[in-house]
Each structure stands twice: as structure tokens, then as C-alpha cells.
Design a protein around this motif. Sequence first.
Motif, PDB file in Angstrom:
ATOM      1  N   GLU A   1       1.005  -1.269  -0.123  1.00  0.00           N
ATOM      2  CA  GLU A   1      -0.028   0.005  -0.110  1.00  0.00           C
ATOM      3  C   GLU A   1       0.815   1.238   0.030  1.00  0.00           C
ATOM      4  O   GLU A   1       0.581   2.308  -0.698  1.00  0.00           O
ATOM      5  CB  GLU A   1      -0.927   0.212   1.198  1.00  0.00           C
ATOM      6  N   ILE A   2       2.097   1.226   0.706  1.00  0.00           N
ATOM      7  CA  ILE A   2       2.793   2.506   0.762  1.00  0.00           C
ATOM      8  C   ILE A   2       3.460   2.924  -0.697  1.00  0.00           C
ATOM      9  O   ILE A   2       3.279   3.970  -1.050  1.00  0.00           O
ATOM     10  CB  ILE A   2       3.997   2.141   1.673  1.00  0.00           C
ATOM     11  N   LYS A   3       4.176   1.708  -1.443  1.00  0.00           N
ATOM     12  CA  LYS A   3       4.727   2.006  -2.572  1.00  0.00           C
ATOM     13  C   LYS A   3       3.365   2.411  -3.773  1.00  0.00           C
ATOM     14  O   LYS A   3       3.491   3.307  -4.634  1.00  0.00           O
ATOM     15  CB  LYS A   3       5.191   0.700  -3.468  1.00  0.00           C
ATOM     16  N   ALA A   4       2.153   1.905  -3.484  1.00  0.00           N
ATOM     17  CA  ALA A   4       1.138   2.164  -4.272  1.00  0.00           C
ATOM     18  C   ALA A   4       0.522   3.542  -4.140  1.00  0.00           C
ATOM     19  O   ALA A   4       0.324   4.414  -5.088  1.00  0.00           O
ATOM     20  CB  ALA A   4      -0.178   1.364  -4.033  1.00  0.00           C
ATOM     21  N   ALA A   5       0.623   4.101  -2.662  1.00  0.00           N
ATOM     22  CA  ALA A   5       0.273   5.575  -2.382  1.00  0.00           C
ATOM     23  C   ALA A   5       1.107   6.266  -2.966  1.00  0.00           C
ATOM     24  O   ALA A   5       0.937   7.575  -3.317  1.00  0.00           O
ATOM     25  CB  ALA A   5      -0.072   5.481  -0.882  1.00  0.00           C
ATOM     26  N   ALA A   6       2.649   6.122  -3.070  1.00  0.00           N
ATOM     27  CA  ALA A   6       3.516   7.049  -3.622  1.00  0.00           C
ATOM     28  C   ALA A   6       3.502   7.115  -5.039  1.00  0.00           C
ATOM     29  O   ALA A   6       3.552   8.195  -5.591  1.00  0.00           O
ATOM     30  CB  ALA A   6       4.962   6.193  -3.425  1.00  0.00           C
ATOM     31  N   ASP A   7       2.613   6.195  -5.761  1.00  0.00           N
ATOM     32  CA  ASP A   7       2.415   6.124  -7.175  1.00  0.00           C
ATOM     33  C   ASP A   7       1.063   6.783  -7.328  1.00  0.00           C
ATOM     34  O   ASP A   7       0.575   7.031  -8.567  1.00  0.00           O
ATOM     35  CB  ASP A   7       2.423   4.894  -8.060  1.00  0.00           C
ATOM     36  N   GLY A   8       0.365   7.134  -6.224  1.00  0.00           N
ATOM     37  CA  GLY A   8      -0.998   7.918  -6.570  1.00  0.00           C
ATOM     38  C   GLY A   8      -1.966   6.980  -6.836  1.00  0.00           C
ATOM     39  O   GLY A   8      -3.332   7.386  -7.252  1.00  0.00           O
ATOM     40  N   VAL A   9      -2.067   5.610  -6.325  1.00  0.00           N
ATOM     41  CA  VAL A   9      -3.027   4.590  -6.446  1.00  0.00           C
ATOM     42  C   VAL A   9      -3.146   3.807  -5.298  1.00  0.00           C
ATOM     43  O   VAL A   9      -2.661   4.182  -4.275  1.00  0.00           O
ATOM     44  CB  VAL A   9      -3.017   3.784  -7.602  1.00  0.00           C
ATOM     45  N   SER A  10      -4.224   2.889  -5.352  1.00  0.00           N
ATOM     46  CA  SER A  10      -4.322   2.007  -4.265  1.00  0.00           C
ATOM     47  C   SER A  10      -4.322   0.437  -4.924  1.00  0.00           C
ATOM     48  O   SER A  10      -4.875   0.535  -6.175  1.00  0.00           O
ATOM     49  CB  SER A  10      -5.498   2.356  -3.203  1.00  0.00           C
ATOM     50  N   LEU A  11      -4.292  -0.492  -3.917  1.00  0.00           N
ATOM     51  CA  LEU A  11      -4.499  -1.792  -4.577  1.00  0.00           C
ATOM     52  C   LEU A  11      -5.666  -2.199  -5.227  1.00  0.00           C
ATOM     53  O   LEU A  11      -5.731  -2.816  -6.223  1.00  0.00           O
ATOM     54  CB  LEU A  11      -3.959  -2.781  -3.504  1.00  0.00           C
ATOM     55  N   SER A  12      -6.577  -1.491  -4.441  1.00  0.00           N
ATOM     56  CA  SER A  12      -8.115  -1.903  -4.842  1.00  0.00           C
ATOM     57  C   SER A  12      -8.273  -1.056  -6.074  1.00  0.00           C
ATOM     58  O   SER A  12      -9.179  -1.803  -7.253  1.00  0.00           O
ATOM     59  CB  SER A  12      -9.154  -1.393  -3.878  1.00  0.00           C
ATOM     60  N   THR A  13      -7.823   0.173  -6.567  1.00  0.00           N
ATOM     61  CA  THR A  13      -8.017   0.787  -7.655  1.00  0.00           C
ATOM     62  C   THR A  13      -7.150   0.060  -8.686  1.00  0.00           C
ATOM     63  O   THR A  13      -7.723  -0.088  -9.960  1.00  0.00           O
ATOM     64  CB  THR A  13      -7.324   2.132  -7.483  1.00  0.00           C
ATOM     65  N   ILE A  14      -5.969  -0.616  -8.456  1.00  0.00           N
ATOM     66  CA  ILE A  14      -5.425  -1.287  -9.489  1.00  0.00           C
ATOM     67  C   ILE A  14      -6.205  -2.601  -9.854  1.00  0.00           C
ATOM     68  O   ILE A  14      -6.047  -2.907 -11.131  1.00  0.00           O
ATOM     69  CB  ILE A  14      -3.903  -1.548  -9.158  1.00  0.00           C
TER      70      ILE A  14
END
Length: 245
Positions: free
Chosen positions: A61-74
Amino acid sequence: MSASLLERTTTIPAARPATRPTHLRAVPNSVDVAPQPTAQPGAAQPGVAPRGFALYVGLDEIKAAADGVSLSTIVEALRRTISELSPSAETYAAVALAPQSAGGRDVDVVRLALKEPGAVARIQPETTEPDHAQGVVVDISRKRVLLDGESAALTFKEFELLQYLVLREGRTIERTELVESLWQAQSDDEAPGERTIDVHVRRLRAKLGRYEDIVRTVRGAGYRFDRHADVTIRYGAGAPSPDRF
């Protein structure tokens, strides 16, 4: 939200016979994928045919947030894409839970946590490998090293050093990375210098005895662990991964 690792599994019903191969183009300059019926996995095994595929994604989740997304969004974006490409496809997604301290590539941690056959096959179960076996056993779950069945008297930091290299198999680790990763909680005065790492490595090798060469020096670069036939890595059982999406 605590860090977690994502795995998405898609199950696709068996494809109907086609008169000609189909091609998929994801983005410009991508490689066309043309299914070859005679070369499909399992084609040589009677009664076995491809029924779908699994895509393992190493991302927390931390890396996803850094990319401006979330796991559920992907996950939802991937599902929409699959639905557009093949409306008849069925999808199922689950999250892989693993200790935050788990080392190695994220995608490999995910594969192991979700019991992917290829990842599990690389680990010899403890039930089939007695502690008196010959060679080196790096027991990640119990934080110990066995040499020909005998426990090696490694300090906590020496074990961390060996573990860090083992879990990054085949990659040369620079001294600066070792200092920053293994002594990150200490002040600048307490953390060792780059050359002090050489002292720690020499002490570790001395305790490994005749197996000292499993820690390889890459001149002018750092240190590396390459796969050895006489080294077994025990990760321990992973926690179950609950449905999440």
C-alpha cells in the motif's frame, strides 16, 4: 493501512477452437501474443488443458500510494481491462499477507505467501530435511544457521547480514546498502563505516568454516550470494491470505 502484498488470479474458461490465432496488443510497441495450440502448457499431458492464468504483483500500500493509487484501484482497473478483452472471463483476486520484515523481491514474497508451486518448490520442507543434514541451512523463521546439523554461533547482526544477502540471491549488494539497511536504526556515530562491513563479513565467514565461500566478494562492488547446492533456505509457513477485493 498496514503494508500488504497483492496477488490477482484470473480464471478464464477453456477457449473454444479457433480457425486462426488471435492477437492481443496492449499498448503501442508491445509484443503481439499469438497462442500456439501445439505449445500450450500441459498439452503433452492427457486430459490437461490451460484453464486460466495467475498474475502475481509485488506491491504494498505504501508504494502504491507513492504512485498515487491504491491496490483496490489497480485491481478494478485490471478487471475492467479483462472484461473488455474477454467478457466471458471470470476473475478472482486475493491479497497476500507476509511479514513486513520479509526480504527479497516483493513479487517473490507474494508468490511464496500464496503458495505458488514454483516458489514453494524452491523450499525443502522441514519435515523432509532433518537438522543433522549435511550442508548449510539458513533458517529464516527461527533466525539460525545450521552447519552440517550443528548450530552456528552467529551474532544477531551476523545472521542479519547473511540473511540480507541470501534473500537477494544473485544481486551484488554494495557496502553502503548494507550499512543503510542493517544499521538504519542507529545514529551516525554508532553505524559502521563502509570498510567496517568488511570486518563483519570476515567474522561471518570465519564462523561459516568450510562453507565461507557462500558469501562472495565482488571486487570493487560489494558482496553477493549465489545459489549453492549445499545451502537450504527455510522460510517457515506463511500466514493465510484472506479475500480482500
